[in-house]
Design an enzyme around this catalytic site. Structure first.
Site, PDB file in Angstrom:
ATOM      1  N   SER A   1      -9.096   2.055   0.422  1.00  0.00           N
ATOM      2  CA  SER A   1      -7.823   1.762  -0.224  1.00  0.00           C
ATOM      3  C   SER A   1      -8.001   0.648  -1.246  1.00  0.00           C
ATOM      4  O   SER A   1      -8.971  -0.126  -1.179  1.00  0.00           O
ATOM      5  CB  SER A   1      -6.796   1.317   0.830  1.00  0.00           C
ATOM      6  OG  SER A   1      -5.613   0.821   0.240  1.00  0.00           O
TER       7      SER A   1
ATOM      8  N   TYR B   1      -3.161  -2.951   8.580  1.00  0.00           N
ATOM      9  CA  TYR B   1      -3.616  -1.859   7.717  1.00  0.00           C
ATOM     10  C   TYR B   1      -4.647  -2.357   6.706  1.00  0.00           C
ATOM     11  O   TYR B   1      -5.692  -1.729   6.519  1.00  0.00           O
ATOM     12  CB  TYR B   1      -2.430  -1.229   6.998  1.00  0.00           C
ATOM     13  CG  TYR B   1      -2.829  -0.145   6.026  1.00  0.00           C
ATOM     14  CD1 TYR B   1      -3.263   1.099   6.488  1.00  0.00           C
ATOM     15  CD2 TYR B   1      -2.803  -0.368   4.646  1.00  0.00           C
ATOM     16  CE1 TYR B   1      -3.652   2.094   5.605  1.00  0.00           C
ATOM     17  CE2 TYR B   1      -3.181   0.624   3.756  1.00  0.00           C
ATOM     18  CZ  TYR B   1      -3.611   1.849   4.238  1.00  0.00           C
ATOM     19  OH  TYR B   1      -4.002   2.835   3.361  1.00  0.00           O
TER      20      TYR B   1
END
Length: 259
Positions: free
Chosen positions: A139, A152
């Site tokens: 990410s 996360y």
């Protein structure tokens, strides 16, 4: 013996779009997700349209034991995995003191533990064959951990670090490991709370198909890591030139609700 590309999280978002693109290129696929109905539909549509072999497995990869059992199933069915896409994952948004610890533990198991398990087991098989490719979906937050996305962000930082280090370990094995690093993507991943943040208002989500196209190129032909989109690439490099105290203030503002 037929070869397959295995895609986790294949029933929606990036995984779904990658399955469509790879099927059009005539690759046999193994699709893994929790949504059996969607997987069945994909199997019928893609195998009929492209005359390829599609296998699917309904698996909850946030369950580590289920992940290990799934790998054994591929052995029982004698499925040769030439490419692995570790795409399954989810995130959460909110104050760390208020978010669900159960949900966060599932997130760690899915985003980290199961990804690591599948990478290890299939990389061993690929090393024996002296050929194979693994792409782990990281990410933009691997480079830019944001407050309110604390767990996360940490899981995706792991994915990038893990992918880069084992890629080096496997350099002479014939196995290539890469990391795809998208920014915000238009998928069901985003909650209404996420959509109200400054980050999502200033950096609009990319279509999942655009990210999937970059992912297919990286999986089949690329090396190293790929940040998708120039704007995301620029943002990913900001921590290199911005003092950490200032950078964290910027990140907190980005992760906060739009005023």
């Amino acid at each position: 013996m037929k070869e397959y590309i295995l895609i986790t999280g294949a029933s929606s978002g990036i995984g779904y779009e990658m399955a469509q693109l790879l099927a059009a290129k005539k690759f046999n696929l193994i699709l893994v997700a929790r949504s059996k109905h969607i997987l069945q539909k994909m199997q019928v549509e893609l195998s009929s349209k492209y005359s390829i072999d599609i296998k699917y497995f309904q698996v909850d990869l946030s369950d580590v034991q289920a992940t290990l059992e799934f790998y054994q199933l591929t052995k029982v069915h004698e499925l040769k995995v030439s490419h692995l896409v570790n795409n399954a994952g989810f995130g959460d948004y909110g104050s760390f003191l208020e978010t669900s610890i159960e949900k966060e533990l599932d997130m760690v198991h899915l985003n980290i533990s199961s990804l690591m398990i599948l990478t290890k087991l299939f990389a061993r098989d690929m090393a024996e064959m002296k050929s194979g490719r693994i792409m782990n979906v990281a990410s933009l937050l691997s480079f830019l951990p944001l407050p309110y996305y604390s767990v996360y962000s940490a899981t995706k930082a792991f994915v990038l670090a893990f992918s880069e280090t084992i890629a080096t370990e496997l350099e002479d094995s014939g196995v290539i490991v890469t990391a795809l690093c998208p920014g915000t993507v238009e998928t069901p991943f985003h909650t209404q709370e996420m959509r109200k943040t400054n980050a999502m208002n200033t950096n609009k989500p990319m279509p999942a198909k655009d990210v999937a196209e970059a992912g297919v190129k990286l999986l089949l032909h690329g090396k190293g890591k790929k940040v998708v989109g120039f704007n995301n690439w620029f943002i990913s490099n900001l921590p290199r030139v911005t003092p950490s105290v200032i950078m964290m203030k910027i990140k907190k503002n980005l992760a906060s609700p739009k005023s």
